[in-house]
Motif scaffolding. Structure first.
Motif, PDB file in Angstrom:
ATOM      1  N   LEU A  28       0.834  -1.151   0.006  1.00  0.00           N
ATOM      2  CA  LEU A  28      -0.127   0.158   0.140  1.00  0.00           C
ATOM      3  C   LEU A  28       0.762   1.162  -0.032  1.00  0.00           C
ATOM      4  CD1 LEU A  28      -2.957   1.017   0.153  1.00  0.00           C
ATOM      5  CD2 LEU A  28      -2.901   0.927   2.612  1.00  0.00           C
ATOM      6  N   ALA A  29       1.898   1.225   0.670  1.00  0.00           N
ATOM      7  CA  ALA A  29       2.749   2.419   0.854  1.00  0.00           C
ATOM      8  C   ALA A  29       3.642   2.604  -0.596  1.00  0.00           C
ATOM      9  CB  ALA A  29       4.022   2.341   1.881  1.00  0.00           C
ATOM     10  N   THR A  34       3.646   5.874  -5.925  1.00  0.00           N
ATOM     11  CA  THR A  34       3.472   5.820  -7.493  1.00  0.00           C
ATOM     12  C   THR A  34       2.533   7.025  -7.822  1.00  0.00           C
ATOM     13  OG1 THR A  34       1.942   4.291  -7.476  1.00  0.00           O
ATOM     14  CG2 THR A  34       4.282   3.662  -7.667  1.00  0.00           C
ATOM     15  N   GLN A  35       1.549   7.324  -6.953  1.00  0.00           N
ATOM     16  CA  GLN A  35       0.468   8.157  -7.160  1.00  0.00           C
ATOM     17  C   GLN A  35       0.672   9.682  -7.245  1.00  0.00           C
ATOM     18  OE1 GLN A  35      -2.162   6.784  -8.937  1.00  0.00           O
ATOM     19  NE2 GLN A  35      -0.953   4.853  -8.411  1.00  0.00           N
ATOM     20  N   ILE A  54       2.745  16.526  -8.616  1.00  0.00           N
ATOM     21  CA  ILE A  54       3.892  16.161  -8.051  1.00  0.00           C
ATOM     22  C   ILE A  54       3.615  14.725  -7.444  1.00  0.00           C
ATOM     23  CG2 ILE A  54       5.504  16.543  -6.118  1.00  0.00           C
ATOM     24  CD1 ILE A  54       5.304  18.764  -8.328  1.00  0.00           C
ATOM     25  N   ASP A  55       4.176  13.725  -7.815  1.00  0.00           N
ATOM     26  CA  ASP A  55       3.881  12.366  -7.210  1.00  0.00           C
ATOM     27  C   ASP A  55       4.967  12.057  -6.173  1.00  0.00           C
ATOM     28  OD1 ASP A  55       6.286  11.707  -8.275  1.00  0.00           O
ATOM     29  OD2 ASP A  55       5.728  10.593  -9.941  1.00  0.00           O
ATOM     30  N   GLY A  56       4.632  10.841  -5.538  1.00  0.00           N
ATOM     31  CA  GLY A  56       5.231  10.449  -4.466  1.00  0.00           C
ATOM     32  C   GLY A  56       6.778  10.288  -4.474  1.00  0.00           C
ATOM     33  N   ALA A  57       7.163   9.912  -5.630  1.00  0.00           N
ATOM     34  CA  ALA A  57       8.544   9.897  -5.970  1.00  0.00           C
ATOM     35  C   ALA A  57       9.225  11.278  -6.033  1.00  0.00           C
ATOM     36  CB  ALA A  57       8.821   9.345  -7.488  1.00  0.00           C
ATOM     37  N   PRO A  61      10.691  10.934  -1.866  1.00  0.00           N
ATOM     38  CA  PRO A  61      11.857   9.602  -2.433  1.00  0.00           C
ATOM     39  C   PRO A  61      12.301   8.489  -1.634  1.00  0.00           C
ATOM     40  CG  PRO A  61      12.850  11.805  -2.149  1.00  0.00           C
ATOM     41  CD  PRO A  61      11.766  12.161  -1.760  1.00  0.00           C
ATOM     42  N   ALA A  62      12.106   8.688  -0.425  1.00  0.00           N
ATOM     43  CA  ALA A  62      12.690   7.646   0.543  1.00  0.00           C
ATOM     44  C   ALA A  62      11.683   6.684   0.621  1.00  0.00           C
ATOM     45  CB  ALA A  62      13.292   8.461   1.654  1.00  0.00           C
ATOM     46  N   LEU A  63      10.382   6.897   0.255  1.00  0.00           N
ATOM     47  CA  LEU A  63       9.178   6.004   0.643  1.00  0.00           C
ATOM     48  C   LEU A  63       9.659   4.351  -0.175  1.00  0.00           C
ATOM     49  CD1 LEU A  63       6.804   6.250   2.397  1.00  0.00           C
ATOM     50  CD2 LEU A  63       5.572   6.694   0.199  1.00  0.00           C
TER      51      LEU A  63
END
Length: 227
Positions: A28-29, A34-35, A54-57, A61-63
């Motif tokens: 899930l994380a 990626t969204q 702006i996506d999660g990357a 970025p550490a996610l």
């Protein structure tokens, strides 16, 4: 209520449920990473505006590394002993806290989370300059999904620590077999049985030697060439 349910589970089912929960929370994380997290309206140098996604990357970025660590930790738990399970459970709590912190920092300051994308689109660098160029931001639900996954990860880590003693131990596919010499009727053990050589006058051919067996004989003080 959750603790009572865990007590009623069989050890194997408890282990399976916790492992699947860790895998699910990590997945899930990763999905949230990626969204799109932030819609940022940016003022361009030519007086125009542009909405950046702006996506999660970019925002956290550490996610991805933290989520992948959750997958690896679940794999290690499948073969870990009790003490290692406690250590891995504590690490899972730390992973959950780290995911929550990374996500919270991105949500609390969307302008900073959008800095890399804003710099790529406008050429503007520096936190203060980027903050002035970002005219508005809209945070999507995905960062909060990641925060929810972080809470699940931390809670599951606590559950692993508390229930580690109930988990079934790791199984061994191969077990060492030790052969003992067979005593004769009078209770004595033939010397040939101890040395591995056939008794005198026997027509039985000795077993073929190998390098490993020769080294074992040398370590016991026997001369393998005297067979």
């Amino acid at each position: 209520m959750a603790t009572e349910s865990a007590k009623r589970m069989s050890p194997r089912r408890l282990k399976l449920v916790l492992l699947l929960t860790i895998l699910g929370a990590s997945a899930l994380a990763m999905l949230a990473w990626t969204q799109v997290w932030v819609h940022a309206e940016v003022g361009l140098p030519d007086a125009g505006t542009q909405v950046l996604q702006i996506d999660g990357a970019i925002a956290a970025p550490a996610l991805t590394a933290l989520a992948l660590s959750g997958f690896a930790l679940a794999g290690a738990l499948t073969i870990a002993g009790r003490l290692i399970r406690i250590v891995l459970g504590a690490l899972e709590v730390l992973l959950g806290f780290s995911v929550f912190l990374a996500t919270f920092l991105a949500v609390s300051d969307p302008s900073r989370a959008s800095a890399a994308a804003v710099t790529a689109a406008t050429g503007i660098a520096g936190h203060e300059s980027i903050a002035l160029s970002v005219l508005g931001t809209i945070v999507t639900p995905w960062p909060f999904v990641a925060m929810g996954a972080a809470v699940i990860m931390a809670a599951t880590g606590v559950a692993v620590v508390l229930t580690s003693g109930r988990w079934p131990g790791p199984t061994r596919k191969y077990q060492a077999v030790r052969f003992e010499p067979v005593a004769s009727r009078d209770g004595s053990v033939p010397a040939s049985a101890l040395s591995g050589r056939a008794p005198a006058g026997s027509t039985e051919e000795p077993a073929p030697s190998d390098s490993v067996g020769d080294w074992d004989d040398l370590s016991r003080g026997d001369d393998p060439t005297a067979r």
